[in-house]
Scaffold this motif. Structure first.
Motif, PDB file in Angstrom:
ATOM      1  N   LEU A  94       0.818  -1.218   0.000  1.00  0.00           N
ATOM      2  CA  LEU A  94       0.000   0.000   0.000  1.00  0.00           C
ATOM      3  C   LEU A  94       0.851   1.268   0.000  1.00  0.00           C
ATOM      4  CD1 LEU A  94      -2.779  -1.057   2.526  1.00  0.00           C
ATOM      5  CD2 LEU A  94      -2.886  -1.074   0.025  1.00  0.00           C
ATOM      6  N   GLN A  95       2.024   1.215   0.626  1.00  0.00           N
ATOM      7  CA  GLN A  95       2.883   2.389   0.732  1.00  0.00           C
ATOM      8  C   GLN A  95       3.908   2.493  -0.393  1.00  0.00           C
ATOM      9  OE1 GLN A  95       4.450   2.111   4.701  1.00  0.00           O
ATOM     10  NE2 GLN A  95       2.461   2.491   5.634  1.00  0.00           N
ATOM     11  N   SER A  96       3.851   1.578  -1.332  1.00  0.00           N
ATOM     12  CA  SER A  96       4.774   1.607  -2.458  1.00  0.00           C
ATOM     13  C   SER A  96       4.587   2.903  -3.247  1.00  0.00           C
ATOM     14  CB  SER A  96       4.522   0.409  -3.362  1.00  0.00           C
ATOM     15  OG  SER A  96       5.290   0.496  -4.530  1.00  0.00           O
ATOM     16  N   PRO A  97       5.680   3.535  -3.674  1.00  0.00           N
ATOM     17  CA  PRO A  97       5.567   4.788  -4.427  1.00  0.00           C
ATOM     18  C   PRO A  97       4.686   4.673  -5.677  1.00  0.00           C
ATOM     19  CG  PRO A  97       7.844   4.402  -3.815  1.00  0.00           C
ATOM     20  CD  PRO A  97       7.074   3.166  -3.430  1.00  0.00           C
TER      21      PRO A  97
ATOM     22  N   GLY B 149      -6.547   6.089  -5.731  1.00  0.00           N
ATOM     23  CA  GLY B 149      -7.590   6.238  -4.733  1.00  0.00           C
ATOM     24  C   GLY B 149      -7.786   4.951  -3.946  1.00  0.00           C
ATOM     25  N   SER B 150      -8.384   5.065  -2.773  1.00  0.00           N
ATOM     26  CA  SER B 150      -8.497   3.911  -1.867  1.00  0.00           C
ATOM     27  C   SER B 150      -9.259   2.743  -2.486  1.00  0.00           C
ATOM     28  CB  SER B 150      -9.134   4.333  -0.549  1.00  0.00           C
ATOM     29  OG  SER B 150     -10.435   4.851  -0.761  1.00  0.00           O
ATOM     30  N   GLU B 151     -10.317   3.015  -3.227  1.00  0.00           N
ATOM     31  CA  GLU B 151     -11.093   1.925  -3.820  1.00  0.00           C
ATOM     32  C   GLU B 151     -10.270   1.188  -4.886  1.00  0.00           C
ATOM     33  OE1 GLU B 151     -15.052   1.692  -6.401  1.00  0.00           O
ATOM     34  OE2 GLU B 151     -15.350   2.468  -4.367  1.00  0.00           O
ATOM     35  N   ARG B 152      -9.558   1.932  -5.715  1.00  0.00           N
ATOM     36  CA  ARG B 152      -8.715   1.311  -6.736  1.00  0.00           C
ATOM     37  C   ARG B 152      -7.499   0.637  -6.118  1.00  0.00           C
ATOM     38  NH1 ARG B 152      -7.099   4.764 -11.429  1.00  0.00           N
ATOM     39  NH2 ARG B 152      -6.452   2.747 -12.225  1.00  0.00           N
ATOM     40  N   LEU B 153      -7.014   1.200  -5.000  1.00  0.00           N
ATOM     41  CA  LEU B 153      -5.863   0.604  -4.326  1.00  0.00           C
ATOM     42  C   LEU B 153      -6.216  -0.770  -3.767  1.00  0.00           C
ATOM     43  CD1 LEU B 153      -2.946   1.072  -3.568  1.00  0.00           C
ATOM     44  CD2 LEU B 153      -3.714   2.252  -1.525  1.00  0.00           C
TER      45      LEU B 153
END
Length: 91
Positions: free
Chosen positions: A50-53, A59-63
């Motif tokens: 999640l913290q990868s550049p 956005g959170s939903e796509r993440l």
């Protein structure tokens, strides 16, 4: 002669379809005496993704979808649940 079991009760294995250089999709990332430590190792795998550049502007939903599609999936072996490797790896 008594045989001692030196392995720790919990291990964390990571499943990734994207590890082409490995002999299989499962990689053991650690062994732990405490379940809490194994859980923390799993959280780190997810946090690292999640913290990868490359994910900085998603956005959170796509993440969430990106992680479920492309992220490494951690699993704790030794906890009272199904062994995830036995379901996916016939060996």
């Amino acid at each position: 002669m008594e045989v001692m079991n030196l392995s720790k009760p919990f291990s964390v294995n990571v499943y990734s379809d994207f590890r082409r250089s490995k002999p299989g999709p499962w990689v053991r990332i650690g062994e732990f005496d405490k379940l809490d430590d194994a859980i923390e190792a799993c959280k780190k795998v997810v946090d690292d993704f999640l913290q990868s550049p490359i994910n900085a502007f998603i956005g959170s939903e796509r993440l969430e979808t990106a992680f479920l599609s492309y992220g490494d999936v951690p699993a704790i072996k030794g906890a009272e649940n199904l062994d995830p490797q036995s379901e996916l790896d016939p060996n």
